[in-house]
Scaffold this active site. Structure first.
Site, PDB file in Angstrom:
ATOM      1  N   LYS A  22     -22.004  -0.595 -16.203  1.00 55.18           N
ATOM      2  CA  LYS A  22     -20.618  -0.264 -15.840  1.00 55.18           C
ATOM      3  C   LYS A  22     -20.329   1.213 -16.030  1.00 55.18           C
ATOM      4  O   LYS A  22     -19.750   1.873 -15.162  1.00 55.18           O
ATOM      5  CB  LYS A  22     -19.651  -1.093 -16.676  1.00 55.18           C
ATOM      6  CG  LYS A  22     -18.177  -0.680 -16.590  1.00 55.18           C
ATOM      7  CD  LYS A  22     -17.320  -1.518 -17.508  1.00 55.18           C
ATOM      8  CE  LYS A  22     -15.852  -1.116 -17.432  1.00 55.18           C
ATOM      9  NZ  LYS A  22     -15.589   0.145 -18.164  1.00 55.18           N
ATOM     10  N   ASP A 121      -8.588   0.177 -21.582  1.00 59.08           N
ATOM     11  CA  ASP A 121      -8.432  -0.550 -22.837  1.00 59.08           C
ATOM     12  C   ASP A 121      -7.416   0.111 -23.755  1.00 59.08           C
ATOM     13  O   ASP A 121      -7.319   1.342 -23.811  1.00 59.08           O
ATOM     14  CB  ASP A 121      -9.772  -0.611 -23.586  1.00 59.08           C
ATOM     15  CG  ASP A 121     -10.766  -1.523 -22.896  1.00 59.08           C
ATOM     16  OD1 ASP A 121     -10.331  -2.514 -22.301  1.00 59.08           O
ATOM     17  OD2 ASP A 121     -11.967  -1.233 -22.957  1.00 59.08           O
TER      18      ASP A 121
END
Length: 436
Positions: A22, A121
Site C-alpha cells: 500500500k 487515520d
C-alpha cells in the site's frame, strides 16, 4: 456500513500471498503524472485507499486501463488542471491522506499543485511541513487558504538545491524526490527516508530517465532532467501484511506459509518477531510460521525487560507496533512497546483489556504488556476499528479469542487490506462480513 463477525479459537492452516505494498502504491501511482508516456504498474493492491487515488487521477484526465493480473496502464498526456479547483477534488482528496503525494509531480511538471488538509487515520499529529519546506527551498511559493483549508504551491521553475530534512519523512522525501527529478540542476537530500518503498520509487523514476544516486541511503543526489518517459514497474509485497500474518499464525497457534515475501526487503521485521519467541523458517522466498504451543519474549543481556520501539528505516516500521502489541498478550514474559512517532496509536489497548489482556498504558506513547502465556485465552467482545493497523490487530485478537466477536467500522480495515475476510476464510478462519 458493514462489520466483521468472528468466531475465534480456531486453528488455521495453508498458504497466503501478501498483496502489493500500500505505501509503495500511493507513491508510484502518483508518479505517473510526471510523464505523458505510458507507465505500466503491476501487483497493485485492490484496496480502498489505492482505488481512491486512481479515481482522482482519472478525474484529472489520466487514462487508466486494467491489463489484468493486478496490472494497470496509466497515460497522463492530457491533464485537466482546472480539476484542482473543483469541489469534487476537494472532497475526494480530503478523505485520502495519500493524495498529498500528487503535489510533487504536479509541481514538477505543471508548476502548481493544490491540496486540502489531508485525511487518513486519526493517530495523532502527522505534519506535512517537510513536503512544503522542500518545495520552497527549490524555489516554489507556498500559500494556505484558511477558509477553504487548502494548501497551494506554485513555481515558474524549480532549481536544484541542498536540502537537509528536519525529519526523515517517508512521504515528504518521496514528494521532494518527485519534484527534484524535473528541477534544473542538482538536488541533494540529507536525512532522507530510505524505506524499501522509497527505493522502489527511485528505481522506477530512474527507469523513466531520472538520475538519482544514493538509493538505499539517507543521502540522495538527484540531477534534474528535462523530461521523463514511460516504464514498467512491479510493486513489492506489503511488509505490513507479512507482519500481520506472522502475528496471526502465532496468536492462533497455526502453521501458515506466507508466499513470496521478498526477504531482502523485510529488514528487522523477522528479527523483531523472533524477539517475541516466534519461530520463522525461510524456504526460498516463502516464509513458514510453524505451529507453536507457546512463545517466550527475550530479555536483554542484563535481564531487563525487552523494549520494542519504532524508528525510521532501517528501524522497525510504526505500522507493525499494534500487531506486535497484540501478539505479546499471549506470550510468556513482558515487553514495553514504545510508539515514538504517533501519540494516539496505542489508544486501542482498552479493547484488549476488555478482552482480558494485561496491558498497562503508561502514557500516549508507551504500553507495558504482561504476557498471559496462554494460561487464559482472550474473551470475545464487540469492538470498532479505530484505524487500519489497530483494526487488523483487533481482528487477530478476535480470531484467537474464545467466542464470537464483532468489529464495526471495517471501512478502516478495507482501506489497507485487500479482501481480508475472504483470504482468511481460505485458510480456515471463521469470519463473515455482515451489513449493519
Amino acid at each position: 456500513m458493514a462489520k466483521f463477525v468472528i468466531e475465534g479459537g480456531h486453528t488455521l492452516a495453508g498458504e497466503i500471498t501478501p498483496q502489493g505494498a500500500k505505501n509503495e502504491a500511493l507513491q508510484i501511482i502518483s508518479a505517473v503524472l510526471l510523464t505523458p508516456s505510458e507507465v505500466i504498474i503491476g501487483n497493485i493492491p485492490n484496496i480502498r485507499d489505492v482505488n481512491k487515488l486512481i479515481e482522482i487521477l482519472e478525474d484529472f484526465g489520466v487514462k487508466v486501463k486494467d491489463l489484468g493480473n493486478k496490472t494497470k496502464s496509466f497515460i497522463a498526456n492530457d491533464i485537466n488542471l482546472d480539476y484542482l479547483d473543483s469541489e469534487t477534488f476537494k472532497e475526494k482528496a480530503a478523505s485520502l491522506r495519500g493524495s498529498i503525494m500528487l503535489l510533487g509531480p504536479l509541481l514538477a511538471r505543471f508548476g502548481k499543485g493544490k491540496m486540502p488538509k489531508p485525511g487518513g487515520d486519526k493517530i495523532g499529529r502527522r505534519r506535512v511541513d517537510t513536503h512544503f519546506q522542500g518545495f520552497q527551498e527549490m524555489g516554489a511559493q507556498f500559500s494556505f487558504e484558511p477558509k477553504e483549508s487548502f494548501f497551494s504551491i506554485t513555481a515558474d521553475k524549480l532549481y536544484g538545491v541542498d536540502i537537509h530534512l528536519e525529519e526523515a519523512s517517508v512521504t515528504g522525501t518521496a514528494n521532494i524526490i518527485m519534484a527534484a527529478v524535473l528541477a534544473e540542476g542538482r538536488t541533494t537530500i540529507y536525512n532522507a527516508a530510505c524505506e524499501p518503498y522509497l527505493q522502489q520509487l527511485c528505481r522506477m523514476l530512474n527507469s523513466m530517465g531520472a538520475k538519482i544516486e544514493g538509493i538505499k541511503s539517507n543521502y540522495l543526489i538527484i540531477n534534474g532532467v528535462k523530461n521523463l518517459g514511460g516504464c514498467e514497474h512491479r510493486m513489492l509485497p506489503d511488509m505490513i501484511e507479512i507482519g500481520s500474518f506472522i502475528g496471526l499464525a502465532a496468536m492462533t497457534q497455526s502453521e501458515i506459509r506466507i508466499k513470496d515475501v521478498s526477504w531482502e526487503n523485510l529488514g528487522v521485521i523477522p528479527r523483531t518477531f523472533q524477539k517475541l519467541g516466534i519461530r520463522l523458517i525461510k524456504d526460498g522466498d516463502d516464509m513458514i510460521v510453524p505451529k507453536q504451543d507457546s512463545y517466550q519474549i527475550e530479555s536483554f543481556i542484563d535481564g531487563s525487560i525487552m523494549t520494542i520501539a519504532d524508528a525510521p528505516w532501517p528501524g522497525l516500521t510504526p505500522d507493525l507496533l499494534s500487531i506486535i502489541l497484540v501478539v505479546s498478550t499471549q506470550a510468556k514474559g513482558s515487553v514495553l512497546i514504545h510508539q515514538k512517532m504517533f501519540e494516539s496509536r496505542l489508544f486501542f489497548v482498552d479493547k484488549l483489556i476488555d478482552m482480558g489482556a494485561q496491558v498497562i498504558l503508561c502514557d500516549p506513547h508507551r504500553a507495558t504488556v504482561i504476557g498471559l502465556d496462554r494460561m487464559q485465552a482472550l474473551r470475545a467482545t464487540n469492538m470498532a476499528s479505530p484505524d487500519i493497523r489497530a483494526g487488523v490487530a483487533l481482528l487477530i485478537a478476535a480470531l484467537s479469542a474464545n467466542g464470537v466477536s464483532s468489529i464495526s467500522n471495517i471501512d478502516q480495515i478495507d482501506r489497507g487490506y485487500e479482501d481480508i475476510d475472504k483470504r482468511l476464510q481460505a485458510i480456515g478462519a471463521k469470519i463473515s462480513r455482515v451489513e449493519e
